[in-house]
Design a protein around this motif. Structure first.
Motif, PDB file in Angstrom:
ATOM      1  N   ILE A  61      33.450  46.450  45.492  1.00  0.00           N
ATOM      2  CA  ILE A  61      34.777  46.197  46.061  1.00  0.00           C
ATOM      3  C   ILE A  61      35.658  47.434  45.923  1.00  0.00           C
ATOM      4  N   GLN A  62      35.574  48.083  44.766  1.00  0.00           N
ATOM      5  CA  GLN A  62      36.383  49.276  44.524  1.00  0.00           C
ATOM      6  C   GLN A  62      36.036  50.384  45.520  1.00  0.00           C
ATOM      7  N   PHE A  63      34.756  50.548  45.789  1.00  0.00           N
ATOM      8  CA  PHE A  63      34.320  51.599  46.728  1.00  0.00           C
ATOM      9  C   PHE A  63      34.744  51.262  48.154  1.00  0.00           C
ATOM     10  N   LYS A  64      34.585  49.993  48.512  1.00  0.00           N
ATOM     11  CA  LYS A  64      34.882  49.553  49.882  1.00  0.00           C
ATOM     12  C   LYS A  64      36.370  49.635  50.209  1.00  0.00           C
ATOM     13  N   TYR A  65      37.218  49.316  49.210  1.00  0.00           N
ATOM     14  CA  TYR A  65      38.655  49.271  49.468  1.00  0.00           C
ATOM     15  C   TYR A  65      39.425  50.293  48.626  1.00  0.00           C
ATOM     16  N   LYS A  66      38.789  51.413  48.341  1.00  0.00           N
ATOM     17  CA  LYS A  66      39.421  52.404  47.474  1.00  0.00           C
ATOM     18  C   LYS A  66      40.706  52.993  48.075  1.00  0.00           C
ATOM     19  N   ASN A  67      40.820  52.925  49.403  1.00  0.00           N
ATOM     20  CA  ASN A  67      42.020  53.459  50.063  1.00  0.00           C
ATOM     21  C   ASN A  67      43.009  52.362  50.456  1.00  0.00           C
ATOM     22  N   ASN A  68      42.734  51.162  50.007  1.00  0.00           N
ATOM     23  CA  ASN A  68      43.608  50.026  50.330  1.00  0.00           C
ATOM     24  C   ASN A  68      43.871  49.219  49.060  1.00  0.00           C
ATOM     25  N   PRO A  69      44.808  49.679  48.234  1.00  0.00           N
ATOM     26  CA  PRO A  69      45.075  49.030  46.933  1.00  0.00           C
ATOM     27  C   PRO A  69      45.396  47.539  47.039  1.00  0.00           C
ATOM     28  N   GLU A  70      46.169  47.180  48.084  1.00  0.00           N
ATOM     29  CA  GLU A  70      46.546  45.775  48.233  1.00  0.00           C
ATOM     30  C   GLU A  70      45.329  44.895  48.488  1.00  0.00           C
ATOM     31  N   LYS A  71      44.454  45.354  49.375  1.00  0.00           N
ATOM     32  CA  LYS A  71      43.230  44.603  49.677  1.00  0.00           C
ATOM     33  C   LYS A  71      42.303  44.586  48.474  1.00  0.00           C
ATOM     34  N   LEU A  72      42.271  45.695  47.747  1.00  0.00           N
ATOM     35  CA  LEU A  72      41.431  45.784  46.550  1.00  0.00           C
ATOM     36  C   LEU A  72      41.844  44.743  45.516  1.00  0.00           C
ATOM     37  N   ASN A  73      43.138  44.632  45.291  1.00  0.00           N
ATOM     38  CA  ASN A  73      43.634  43.648  44.319  1.00  0.00           C
ATOM     39  C   ASN A  73      43.312  42.226  44.757  1.00  0.00           C
ATOM     40  N   GLN A  74      43.487  41.947  46.058  1.00  0.00           N
ATOM     41  CA  GLN A  74      43.226  40.598  46.559  1.00  0.00           C
ATOM     42  C   GLN A  74      41.750  40.239  46.451  1.00  0.00           C
ATOM     43  N   GLU A  75      40.879  41.197  46.825  1.00  0.00           N
ATOM     44  CA  GLU A  75      39.436  40.955  46.755  1.00  0.00           C
ATOM     45  C   GLU A  75      38.980  40.761  45.303  1.00  0.00           C
ATOM     46  N   THR A  76      39.605  41.494  44.400  1.00  0.00           N
ATOM     47  CA  THR A  76      39.266  41.356  42.981  1.00  0.00           C
ATOM     48  C   THR A  76      39.652  39.964  42.481  1.00  0.00           C
ATOM     49  N   ILE A  77      40.845  39.521  42.868  1.00  0.00           N
ATOM     50  CA  ILE A  77      41.307  38.175  42.486  1.00  0.00           C
ATOM     51  C   ILE A  77      40.388  37.116  43.070  1.00  0.00           C
ATOM     52  N   ASP A  78      40.007  37.304  44.339  1.00  0.00           N
ATOM     53  CA  ASP A  78      39.122  36.335  45.003  1.00  0.00           C
ATOM     54  C   ASP A  78      37.760  36.279  44.318  1.00  0.00           C
ATOM     55  N   LEU A  79      37.280  37.429  43.855  1.00  0.00           N
ATOM     56  CA  LEU A  79      35.987  37.466  43.173  1.00  0.00           C
ATOM     57  C   LEU A  79      36.049  36.668  41.874  1.00  0.00           C
ATOM     58  N   TYR A  80      37.121  36.845  41.120  1.00  0.00           N
ATOM     59  CA  TYR A  80      37.281  36.088  39.869  1.00  0.00           C
ATOM     60  C   TYR A  80      37.354  34.588  40.144  1.00  0.00           C
ATOM     61  N   LYS A  81      38.041  34.216  41.231  1.00  0.00           N
ATOM     62  CA  LYS A  81      38.126  32.807  41.592  1.00  0.00           C
ATOM     63  C   LYS A  81      36.760  32.263  41.992  1.00  0.00           C
ATOM     64  N   LYS A  82      36.025  33.033  42.782  1.00  0.00           N
ATOM     65  CA  LYS A  82      34.701  32.622  43.239  1.00  0.00           C
ATOM     66  C   LYS A  82      33.743  32.433  42.075  1.00  0.00           C
ATOM     67  N   GLU A  83      33.822  33.346  41.110  1.00  0.00           N
ATOM     68  CA  GLU A  83      32.935  33.281  39.949  1.00  0.00           C
ATOM     69  C   GLU A  83      33.487  32.354  38.856  1.00  0.00           C
ATOM     70  N   LYS A  84      34.686  31.779  39.130  1.00  0.00           N
ATOM     71  CA  LYS A  84      35.339  30.889  38.175  1.00  0.00           C
ATOM     72  C   LYS A  84      35.534  31.578  36.825  1.00  0.00           C
ATOM     73  N   MET A  85      36.050  32.799  36.918  1.00  0.00           N
ATOM     74  CA  MET A  85      36.274  33.610  35.728  1.00  0.00           C
ATOM     75  C   MET A  85      37.760  33.799  35.489  1.00  0.00           C
ATOM     76  N   ASN A  86      38.143  33.814  34.212  1.00  0.00           N
ATOM     77  CA  ASN A  86      39.521  34.093  33.823  1.00  0.00           C
ATOM     78  C   ASN A  86      39.528  35.394  33.037  1.00  0.00           C
ATOM     79  N   PRO A  87      40.118  36.462  33.610  1.00  0.00           N
ATOM     80  CA  PRO A  87      40.110  37.762  32.913  1.00  0.00           C
ATOM     81  C   PRO A  87      40.832  37.764  31.584  1.00  0.00           C
ATOM     82  N   PHE A  88      41.671  36.749  31.346  1.00  0.00           N
ATOM     83  CA  PHE A  88      42.430  36.678  30.102  1.00  0.00           C
ATOM     84  C   PHE A  88      41.869  35.627  29.147  1.00  0.00           C
ATOM     85  N   SER A  89      40.597  35.233  29.369  1.00  0.00           N
ATOM     86  CA  SER A  89      40.005  34.189  28.531  1.00  0.00           C
ATOM     87  C   SER A  89      39.960  34.589  27.061  1.00  0.00           C
TER      88      SER A  89
END
Length: 286
Positions: A61-89
Motif C-alpha cells: 500500500i505504501q509503494f502504491k500510494y506513496k505520492n497520495n498521503p490521503e489515499k495511503l491513510n485511508q487504505e491503511t485504515i481499511d486494511l486494519y478494518k479488513k483484518e479486524k486489527m486494532n493498532p492500539f490493542s
C-alpha cells in the motif's frame, strides 16, 4: 475501581475463610485471576503475530500510494478494518492492567471494607479511637485497625503473617526492617524478566517479517512509533506498580510478585505453542 475492588473482595474473603491465611489467599486469588486473563494473553499474542504478517500488505500500500498521503491513510485504515486489527490493542491491554492494579491496590489498602465487609461505623469508630491515641491518622487506617484492634474484635482480625513476613507492613514506613524489602525486590526482578520475554517475542516477530535492505518508508516510521508507544506502555505499568509497591502494604507486592511469576510461565508456554504451530505451517508450505 471501588466496584471492581468490592467484587475482588468477595473472592479474596472466600479464599481467606478457606485457608485462614491472608498471604495464601492472595496467592490463590492471583492464580484464579491469571487463569481468567489467559484468553486476553492468547489474543495479544495472536494480534502480535498477525500485525507482523500484515507488514507486507502495508508495504504494498505504501509503494502504491506513496505520492497520495490521503489515499495511503485511508487504505491503511481499511486494511486494519479488513483484518479486524486494532493498532492500539497493546495500549488497551495496558489500560486493563492499570485498572486491575488500582482495583487490587484499593482492595489491600482497605481489606476491612472490601474483603471482610465490616460495617463502616465500626471501622470509623476504631479509626477515630486510634487517631485520638496517636494524635494523627495513619496512611492506611484500616491496616492500622487490624494491627491495633485485631485481638479485641474478631471482626477486624485478619491473619497477615505469611512465612514470617507481616503483609500489613508498608516498606516506606519500615525502612529499618529488612524483611519488608524481600517481596518488593523479588517483584522488581520478575517484572524486568517479564518485560524482556515480551520484548524478545515482539522483536523476533518483527525481524522474521522484515525485508533486509529495504528502504524505510514514512508508514514504516509511523508503525515503529506506534510500536515504541506500546513498548513504553509495557514499561510504564511495572514501573508504576514498583513505585506503588514501596508505599503500599506488602500484600499488594505479594499479589504482583505471584502474578509476574505466572505471567512469565504463561508467556513461555504460549510462545512455545505458537513456535511449534509456525514450524508446522512452514513444513507444510515447503
Amino acid at each position: 475501581m471501588g466496584a471492581i475492588a468490592n467484587l475482588f473482595g468477595y473472592v479474596l474473603n472466600f479464599l481467606y475463610n478457606f485457608c485462614n491465611n491472608y498471604g495464601l489467599a492472595i496467592i490463590i486469588f492471583s492464580v484464579i485471576l491469571r487463569v481468567i486473563l489467559i484468553p486476553i494473553t492468547v489474543s495479544q499474542q495472536k494480534t502480535m503475530k498477525k500485525n507482523a504478517k500484515m507488514q507486507e500488505k502495508l508495504k504494498e500500500i505504501q509503494f502504491k500510494y506513496k505520492n497520495n498521503p490521503e489515499k495511503l491513510n485511508q487504505e491503511t485504515i481499511d486494511l486494519y478494518k479488513k483484518e479486524k486489527m486494532n493498532p492500539f490493542s497493546g495500549c488497551l491491554s495496558s489500560i486493563l492492567q492499570i485498572i486491575i492494579i488500582l482495583s487490587v491496590f484499593w482492595l489491600v489498602s482497605k481489606p476491612l471494607t472490601y474483603m471482610k465487609k465490616v460495617d463502616t461505623d465500626v471501622i470509623n469508630g476504631y479509626i477515630e479511637e486510634i487517631k485520638n491515641e496517636d494524635g494523627k491518622t495513619a496512611s492506611y487506617p484500616e491496616i492500622q485497625v487490624i494491627q491495633r484492634r485485631a485481638n479485641q474484635d474478631e471482626r477486624v482480625n485478619i491473619n497477615m503473617n505469611f512465612l514470617g513476613l507481616d503483609l500489613s507492613k508498608v516498606p516506606s514506613q519500615n525502612f529499618k526492617d529488612p524483611t519488608v524489602y524481600i517481596i518488593p525486590v523479588l517483584y522488581v526482578v520478575t517484572s524486568f524478566i517479564s518485560i524482556k520475554i515480551t520484548n524478545a517475542s515482539q522483536n523476533k516477530l518483527t525481524k522474521k517479517n522484515a525485508k533486509e535492505g529495504e528502504e524505510k518508508t514514512a508508514e514504516d516510521e509511523a508503525m515503529e512509533s506506534m510500536q515504541a508507544m506500546n513498548n513504553s506502555m509495557t514499561y510504564m505499568v511495572p514501573i508504576m506498580s514498583i513505585s506503588i509497591a514501596f508505599i503500599a502494604p506488602l500484600g499488594l507486592a505479594l499479589y504482583w510478585l505471584i502474578s509476574n511469576v505466572l505471567i512469565i510461565v504463561e508467556r513461555m508456554v504460549i510462545n512455545k505453542i505458537f513456535e511449534e504451530k509456525d514450524e508446522e505451517e512452514e513444513s507444510k508450505n515447503v
